[in-house]
Write a protein that holds these residues in place. Structure first.
Motif, short mmCIF file in Angstrom:
data_model
loop_
_atom_site.label_atom_id
_atom_site.label_comp_id
_atom_site.label_asym_id
_atom_site.label_seq_id
_atom_site.Cartn_x
_atom_site.Cartn_y
_atom_site.Cartn_z
N GLY A 491 46.78 23.34 42.31
CA GLY A 491 46.62 23.97 41.00
C GLY A 491 46.05 25.43 41.68
O GLY A 491 45.16 25.79 40.61
N ARG A 492 45.92 25.75 42.26
CA ARG A 492 45.38 26.79 42.67
C ARG A 492 46.23 28.26 41.59
O ARG A 492 47.39 27.87 41.78
N PRO A 493 45.87 28.83 40.87
CA PRO A 493 46.12 29.94 40.40
C PRO A 493 47.01 31.32 40.91
O PRO A 493 46.79 31.46 41.60
N HIS A 494 48.15 31.70 40.91
CA HIS A 494 48.51 32.93 41.58
C HIS A 494 47.97 34.31 40.93
O HIS A 494 48.36 34.90 41.60
N SER A 495 47.75 35.09 40.36
CA SER A 495 46.56 35.66 40.10
C SER A 495 46.08 36.61 40.40
O SER A 495 45.65 36.15 41.27
N GLY A 496 46.07 38.12 40.36
CA GLY A 496 45.42 38.90 41.23
C GLY A 496 44.47 39.56 41.16
O GLY A 496 44.13 39.26 39.84
N TRP A 497 43.79 39.87 41.97
CA TRP A 497 42.40 40.68 41.24
C TRP A 497 42.68 42.06 41.97
O TRP A 497 43.83 42.59 41.64
N VAL A 498 41.71 42.95 40.77
CA VAL A 498 41.83 44.02 40.55
C VAL A 498 41.22 45.41 41.14
O VAL A 498 40.42 45.07 42.33
N ALA A 499 42.35 46.07 41.63
CA ALA A 499 42.32 47.09 43.19
C ALA A 499 40.68 47.97 42.39
O ALA A 499 40.24 48.03 41.31
#
Length: 500
Positions: A491-499
């Motif tokens: 269930g872990r999301p795959h969206s990223g963080w903002v640099a």
């Protein structure tokens, strides 16, 4: 839609609350029996949820009333929820067995108000924590947090002393202020996106002043409830003044509820808008907690206060995962090491700190005091207890093969792989400071007793046994490295963080 086995999530939350109501109806002696029976059933439910989630590879979901979000409320259990439910269930079971010596009401003894209150609050705290772990929207998380607060605050002042009442009121003020700030952030979030469901918010949130404001408000409120430096002033007197079993619940479990909400927000709700720089700031507070908590712990003359300030320090480690996960995602790398390290740190701390506080309770009962400089004779009177304290301390330090070692190894690995070596240095310094006061306590306890000294009171062997069992759980948690790592990833999301 509701998945197979989703009803287990409802049972995991409701069973402890049903036990509270049954205990209130049946009375103090039966409240203990109901609680112990519920502990066994709750552990079975938690393990069955873990088995089902791991087997399916998908989060377990239950739609309350059959209504799907955003109109309805969903309960969801992903990998992070499952491991926390298992850890909390194990600690609650250990505390329940230990507490029979302090709050038990065997046949032939008079029921007490403290006994009924303790067993009711223990079940209420457990139910609230399970609700925190499986809540699918940020308002239900607020409700769960309030339930946890109103179960945790009375645990501080079970003895009714003025000192503990003041500590409980200070705790309540910090908790309520944190809740108000968090709820204000929830209102802002709902006004911006029209939903409070975590999964939907994760898809809809975008970088904007409103979103940043909501994230800042919700995080600030949760940090007050978690007692992260500098909002930690309420924690030491509250945790040190409570009875040993209550201190174990407060320090090992209750503070994990609000921390888990920060994990949910930063990893699931705001992963695309919370910047790497913000994660650095949050971990900077964690490092300040590590240094301050450990240094103040070294100055304490009472064992329970030493352990309480140690909790202030250990909370800091929990927030190091955020910049490490942020750095990994910004570099398009896998953040599993950082997230898994943070979760293992929370679990190893829970089992170790529960063992430490309960060990301190047995030492106080045996010696009649908990002054660190006068612990001589404790090892000869309580050999299993001092061994348990040493093993739990080894896990906090991060010695192999403890859970603390594996957690710190994963966090250090993530630090170097993302070129953030300064967090590894902070963990090294924290471990060295922790080792000093653990060594001091154990050495004082192992000193021979004075000639003719006898224990003030004998403690039951099962209490020493359960303290040692929890310490062993923390010390041997490093063996988790041999297990399949797939459960936490469910269930872990795959969206990223903002640099930055």
């Amino acid at each position: 839609m509701t998945t197979s086995g989703g009803l287990l999530l409802v049972l995991a939350v409701l069973a402890p609350f049903v036990a509270v109501m049954a205990g209130l109806v049946l009375g103090g002696r039966n409240a203990e029996r109901v609680a112990l029976a519920t502990v066994g059933a709750g552990l079975v439910i938690a393990f069955e949820i873990a088995r089902a989630v791991r087997a399916s590879g998908q989060p377990m979901v239950y739609l309350l009333g059959g209504w799907a979000p955003p109109l309805g409320v969903a309960l969801r259990a992903d990998g992070l929820s499952v491991v926390m439910m298992l850890a909390v269930g194990v600690v609650i079971a250990g505390v329940a067995v230990y507490a029979r010596g302090d709050f038990g009401t065997p046949i032939g003894t008079r029921e007490t108000r403290a006994s009924l209150t303790f067993w009711s609050l223990l079940m209420a705290a457990w139910g609230a924590l399970n609700l925190v772990f499986v809540s699918g929207d940020v308002f239900t998380l607020y409700v769960a947090l309030e339930l946890l607060t109103f179960a945790g605050v009375p645990l501080v002042c079970l003895d009714g002393r003025g000192e503990t009442l003041r500590a409980a009121l200070r705790y309540l003020v910090f908790a309520l202020l944190g809740s108000m700030v968090y709820l204000l952030g929830v209102f802002v979030l709902y006004g911006a996106y029209g939903t409070l469901d975590i999964a939907m918010l994760g898809e809809r949130v975008a970088a904007s002043p409103l979103t940043w404001s909501a994230a800042a408000l919700m995080t600030a409120g949760l940090l007050a409830k978690t007692a992260l430096f500098p909002q930690h002033l309420w924690l030491p007197p509250a945790h040190a003044g409570a009875p040993a079993a209550a201190s174990a619940v407060l320090s090992a479990l209750v503070i994990k509820g609000s921390w888990f909400l920060v994990v949910r927000l930063w990893l699931d709700v705001f992963p695309g808008i919370v910047t790497w720089s913000a994660a650095q700031w949050l971990a900077g507070l964690g490092v300040a907690a590590i240094v301050t908590g450990n240094l103040v712990a070294l100055k304490q003359v009472r064992l329970k206060l030493l352990i309480a300030y140690s909790t202030v320090a250990q909370i800091g480690y929990l927030f190091l995962m955020f910049p490490l996960a942020a750095g990994a995602r910004a570099a398009h790398m896998d953040d599993t090491a950082a997230v898994t390290g943070g979760m293992l740190q929370a679990i190893s701390h829970a089992t170790a700190k529960a063992a430490m506080f309960m060990a301190a309770g047995l030492i106080y009962t045996t010696l009649g005091h908990d002054r660190v400089a006068e612990l001589r004779g404790a090892a000869s009177a309580l050999p299993m207890t001092i061994l348990a304290f040493a093993l739990a301390g080894a896990s906090l330090i991060g010695l192999p093969p403890s859970g603390g070692f594996l957690a710190k190894w994963l966090l250090v690995s993530a630090a170097f792989s993302t070129a953030q070596w300064w967090w590894a240095l902070a963990m090294l310094i924290g471990g060295l400071l922790t080792s000093i006061y653990v060594f001091i306590v154990v050495m004082h306890a192992m000193a021979p007793a004075a000639v003719g000294w006898t224990p003030k009171r004998a403690v039951p062997g099962y209490q020493q046994g359960v303290v040692l069992a929890l310490a062993l759980c923390s010390f041997l948690l490093g063996a988790a490295a041999l297990l399949p790592p797939d459960l936490m990833r469910v269930g872990r999301p795959h969206s990223g963080w903002v640099a930055p």
